[in-house]
Design an enzyme around this catalytic site. Structure first.
Site, mmCIF file in Angstrom:
data_model
loop_
_atom_site.group_PDB
_atom_site.id
_atom_site.type_symbol
_atom_site.label_atom_id
_atom_site.label_comp_id
_atom_site.label_asym_id
_atom_site.label_seq_id
_atom_site.Cartn_x
_atom_site.Cartn_y
_atom_site.Cartn_z
ATOM 1 N N LYS A 1 -39.998 79.496 21.693
ATOM 2 C CA LYS A 1 -40.201 79.538 20.249
ATOM 3 C C LYS A 1 -39.588 80.795 19.669
ATOM 4 C CE LYS A 1 -43.892 80.075 16.939
ATOM 5 N NZ LYS A 1 -45.244 80.510 16.735
ATOM 6 N N ARG B 1 -45.550 92.551 15.084
ATOM 7 C CA ARG B 1 -46.001 91.923 16.330
ATOM 8 C C ARG B 1 -45.122 92.269 17.539
ATOM 9 N NH1 ARG B 1 -49.671 89.029 13.707
ATOM 10 N NH2 ARG B 1 -49.228 87.236 12.361
ATOM 11 N N LYS C 1 -42.293 83.448 23.458
ATOM 12 C CA LYS C 1 -42.404 83.490 22.002
ATOM 13 C C LYS C 1 -41.839 84.810 21.518
ATOM 14 C CE LYS C 1 -45.673 83.406 18.177
ATOM 15 N NZ LYS C 1 -47.029 83.089 17.728
ATOM 16 N N CYS D 1 -52.820 89.301 16.219
ATOM 17 C CA CYS D 1 -53.181 88.211 17.128
ATOM 18 C C CYS D 1 -54.220 88.634 18.165
ATOM 19 C CB CYS D 1 -51.929 87.687 17.817
ATOM 20 S SG CYS D 1 -50.669 87.117 16.656
HETATM 21 C C1 PBG Z 1 -49.816 82.328 15.461
HETATM 22 C C2 PBG Z 1 -48.629 81.469 15.285
HETATM 23 C C3 PBG Z 1 -47.464 81.718 14.532
HETATM 24 C C4 PBG Z 1 -46.698 80.563 14.608
HETATM 25 C C5 PBG Z 1 -47.383 79.666 15.437
HETATM 26 N N1 PBG Z 1 -48.550 80.254 15.858
HETATM 27 C C6 PBG Z 1 -47.074 82.866 13.689
HETATM 28 C C7 PBG Z 1 -46.896 84.208 14.233
HETATM 29 O O1 PBG Z 1 -46.846 84.423 15.445
HETATM 30 O O2 PBG Z 1 -46.858 85.118 13.392
HETATM 31 C C8 PBG Z 1 -45.395 80.322 13.900
HETATM 32 C C9 PBG Z 1 -45.134 78.917 13.512
HETATM 33 C C10 PBG Z 1 -44.049 78.716 12.513
HETATM 34 O O3 PBG Z 1 -43.396 79.657 12.013
HETATM 35 O O4 PBG Z 1 -43.815 77.541 12.197
HETATM 36 N N2 PBG Z 1 -49.685 83.339 16.388
HETATM 37 ZN ZN ZN Z 2 -51.307 84.932 16.241
#
Ligand code: PBG
Ligand code: ZN
Length: 318
Positions: free
Chosen positions: A242, A211, A189, A124
């Site tokens: 999230k 991550r 998150k 990211c």
């Molecule tokens: C990107 C992002 C992710 C999700 C939303 N934005 C994936 C991640 O962080 O790897 C996950 C959304 C989902 O699982 O529905 N950073």
């Molecule tokens: Zn990302």
């Protein structure tokens, strides 16, 4: 006293329940893919597709007709490189999608702001040595934010979990005359296995490591509150928790502490697991969607980003 009086019939129960699933509070995620000419169903997510631009716009119009109010856009670019340059291309796939959908519909359009779909390493942020470099990534996020705002986005949703991202993006937006562009911050998150189907869908699985140096440890509550506090200080308009269903306690804690709108992201594997249990007849799909969605609102979410949005609107409960 007989509490059962309030449960005696469907009508009485409906009148006195204290939590509603409100259709206008649901956000539908949408995927636009620059590499395809027909829609492609995402593995393990029945009825959820990646669309080429033209079909995405048709689908957005259909969503508007069934009562969807807002969407959250994700892009799959043709070109990936170490710096994720396609993410801030003014003619990039998400920028084009924002323009088209704003032109053709009245939907509120939010766009996920991150680099993992655009970098060849799938992280990211930018890489320095073996690390994901926080501060050099912020400038790239700022460029993405400006390009989305130029295209007419209603709100950007930074999801990379870099420290200071909300403040840097707010500064960039304000400095370019986009004072009215919202920031929906992915504040708390967590590093979760529940994003697996999503990463398959947008080809963003990291090529090395994971991550966990930027997304949150799921065993921490207090740190989630600090993340949210910081994003509020930096200028977030909406803060997000999230995933949603394993994190209802965090949603509730945030609701009790903060006054601004709280979003919950009912993520891809939450959709996949529930759909799969429903499709296999383990539980009734309609009931499990209703109960799980009610639990997210009951925990205190103001809006819910969910792949069940289309399903719920077509089913028509309110
Ligand atoms: C990107 C992002 C992710 C999700 C939303 N934005 C994936 C991640 O962080 O790897 C996950 C959304 C989902 O699982 O529905 N950073
Ligand atoms: Zn990302």
């Amino acid at each position: 006293m007989r509490l059962r009086r309030l449960r005696k019939s469907p009508r009485i129960r409906e009148i006195f329940r204290d939590t509603d699933i409100r259709n206008d509070k649901l956000v539908m995620p949408m995927f636009v893919d620059e590499n395809i000419s027909d829609k492609e169903e995402i593995k393990n997510m029945p009825d959820i597709y990646r669309f080429p631009l033209r079909l995405l716009v048709d689908k957005a119009k259909e969503y508007e007709d069934i009562g969807v109010k807002s969407i959250l856009l994700f892009g799959v670019p043709k070109h990936k490189d170490a710096g994720g340059s396609a993410a801030y291309d003014s003619r990039g796939i998400v920028q084009e999608a924002i323009r088209e959908i704003k032109k053709e519909t009245d939907l509120a359009v939010f766009a996920d702001l991150c680099l993992c779909e655009y970098t060849d390493h799938g992280h990211c942020g930018l890489i320095k040595g073996k690390k994901i470099d926080n501060d050099s990534t912020l400038g790239v996020y700022a460029k993405i934010a400006k390009s989305y705002a130029d295209a007419g986005v209603d709100g950007v949703a930074p999801s990379g979990m870099m420290d200071g991202q909300v403040g840097r993006i707010r500064k960039e937006l304000d400095g370019n005359g986009f004072e009215d562009t919202l920031i929906l911050a992915y504040s708390a998150k967590f590093a979760s296995v529940m994003y697996s189907p999503f990463r398959g869908a947008v080809f963003s699985t990291p090529s090395f490591g994971d991550r966990r140096t930027y997304q949150m440890n799921y065993s921490s509550t207090r740190e989630a509150i600090r993340e949210i506090e910081l994003d509020i200080e930096e200028g977030a308009d909406v803060v997000m928790v999230k995933p949603a269903l394993f994190y209802l306690d965090i949603i509730r804690e945030a609701r009790n502490r903060f006054l601004l709108p709280i979003a919950a992201y009912n993520v891809s594997a939450e959709y996949a697991m529930i759909r799969s249990a429903g499709d296999r007849g383990i539980v009734n799909l309609d009931s499990v969607v209703d109960e799980s969605m009610s639990s997210i609102f009951r925990a205190g979410a103001d809006i819910v980003i969910s792949y069940f949005t289309e399903y719920l609107l077509k089913r028509g409960r309110n």
